[in-house]
Design an enzyme around this catalytic site. Sequence first.
Site, PDB file in Angstrom:
ATOM      1  N   GLY A 218       2.455 -11.224  -6.768  1.00  0.00           N
ATOM      2  CA  GLY A 218       3.054 -12.241  -6.521  1.00  0.00           C
ATOM      3  C   GLY A 218       2.493 -13.574  -7.117  1.00  0.00           C
TER       4      GLY A 218
ATOM      5  N   CYS B  95      -5.774   1.210  -9.173  1.00  0.00           N
ATOM      6  CA  CYS B  95      -4.946   1.303  -7.993  1.00  0.00           C
ATOM      7  C   CYS B  95      -5.766   1.112  -6.597  1.00  0.00           C
ATOM      8  CB  CYS B  95      -3.960   2.294  -7.797  1.00  0.00           C
ATOM      9  SG  CYS B  95      -3.051   2.267  -6.351  1.00  0.00           S
TER      10      CYS B  95
ATOM     11  N   ALA C  86       0.830  -1.166   0.029  1.00  0.00           N
ATOM     12  CA  ALA C  86       0.032   0.034   0.116  1.00  0.00           C
ATOM     13  C   ALA C  86       1.041   1.131  -0.080  1.00  0.00           C
ATOM     14  CB  ALA C  86      -1.087   0.158   1.221  1.00  0.00           C
TER      15      ALA C  86
ATOM     16  N   ASN D 273      -3.993   4.309 -15.033  1.00  0.00           N
ATOM     17  CA  ASN D 273      -4.208   3.618 -13.958  1.00  0.00           C
ATOM     18  C   ASN D 273      -5.680   3.985 -13.171  1.00  0.00           C
ATOM     19  OD1 ASN D 273      -4.099   2.227 -11.308  1.00  0.00           O
ATOM     20  ND2 ASN D 273      -2.239   3.162 -10.893  1.00  0.00           N
TER      21      ASN D 273
ATOM     22  N   LEU E   5       0.734   5.333  -4.554  1.00  0.00           N
ATOM     23  CA  LEU E   5       1.365   5.896  -5.561  1.00  0.00           C
ATOM     24  C   LEU E   5       2.245   7.200  -5.104  1.00  0.00           C
ATOM     25  CD1 LEU E   5      -1.867   5.894  -7.548  1.00  0.00           C
ATOM     26  CD2 LEU E   5       0.291   5.203  -8.363  1.00  0.00           C
TER      27      LEU E   5
END
Lengths: 237, 304
Positions: B215, B128, B68, B125, B71
């Site tokens: 991941g 997010c 987190a 984006n 940005l």
Amino acid sequence: MIETQGIIVSNKPAAESIHRIEVETERMELSKPGQFAMVGISNEDFHLNRPFSIYRQKENKLTFLIQKRGAITSRLIKKSAGTKLRIIGPLGNWFSDAPAVIVAAGSSIAAFGDFIGRNNSTIFYGAATKYDLIDIKADFFSTMDGSRGFRGNLVELFMTKREQSDKRNLYIAGPAAFIKAFRNRIDDDLANRCCASLEAYMGCGFGVCLGCVVNTKNGYRRVCKDGTIFPLKELLL
Amino acid sequence: MKSIKTAGLIFANPFIAASGTFGYADSYLDFYHPDLLGGFVLKGISLEPRKGNPPMRIIETPSGMINAIGLENIGIERLIKDKIPFIETLHSVAIANLYAETKDDFIKLTEKINEIKRIDAIEINISCPNVKSGGMQFGVSPKMTEYLTKNIKKVSSKPVIVKLSPNVADIGEIAKAAEGAGADALSLINTISAMIIDTKTMLPALANVTGGLSGPAILPIAVRMVYQVYEAVSIPIIGGGGISSANDALQFVMAGASLVSIGTYNFISPASIPVIIKQFNNEVKKTDYSYSDLIGIAHRQHST
């Protein structure tokens, strides 16, 4: 910095829950005092690499002091010679190697391997008990239970000997709570020439993920890339 | 492998370094040269610099991690002044990732990027999960996706890639909305909204409470979504989510991705993309199919 493969050549207990692990890497640039490497276990399930101070380095051979903290360190300290590791390093900024006064709590002594037994430095080293201290030559020891050296915490020991700190650089390392306690106890003169090496939970270790930031007077700074060493007065812990 | 022409751009190979894991293209020089990549997506940029979220910002999870960051970035002016001069020396495809809280700011940002010759495309984006406004708020609604994409397409002089959020019920519907609004390509997936609780402190582990999971843990979800989006649209797909090997990348291509992106694995093994590219080329050769025939092949194999 480079990414390379390392192989454990020896793994021995150095203190209660601290292992001294020697790793032979394929190639490695020469690290400077206080730098670190990211270490991961190759051929195991996904995990983030973990940051460890480079305690000693001789050419391609690195020595780490690894304390059992969580799942990965628990696995690492059980690994036998021959285990393959992923090594990224050397990373982070470094200490000037001029004589210094060093205050190291617990496993963070690992940040000061280059100062031990050399160049006119004064070392204050403390832990909970004598079993938590690795076997090194320090000038002053403290243990909470009094089993070795001063009975009580390291900050108090340092304050009783603060005349030792003359005009040399003052370097400290340890958990954030220790660094905060130290800063709150010392005067401005000491704080002005004190640099602290921080511990942090890191994602990458080389400045990209922005996961390990610490709040400073200059805004958030990356512990891995802008540090790990910061002037104590800049930190807003 | 032959170069790949897609979305009006030419990629030397299908591998893209994902936004937020490659800095401003100058962070991996000790490991390899960015020209070895097909392309790279810069760290998400906004009109003004952003401080990001307070720490703790990241935490490891089984086969993944949650971040987190919020940005944190240097803002468009410093990007132009400090980072573009180096990027101008590179040859692989350079994609800027844009973030704004409002349509008007997206437009302003797009206009600024228009002036940067060396940027080949923009990735918007709208996915997010770690910011209070903008971000995923836009990307979870087909209407907002369409509205934003249409307005950005109107002003952008460069191909527009829309980065999709996986935090939706029907990703095909969002993909169609972006395609309908003129998107040149889609990029998926962004991270999956997630959280961890520290049972010792009894608190959320991250200061932002929730973060984005990435991941290997998310790979099967990402493959599924690329597969679905490939059926929903005909514009090219940049697919990724947990890729850490040539075989992982091949799954995304077979699901329908024309290009693949590597993100979190850059943190684990920063020197790995060029190695994976070599292995990937060998894997492709072994299939006896051309690369273009492999794109989406799982759909065709499944229906025969």
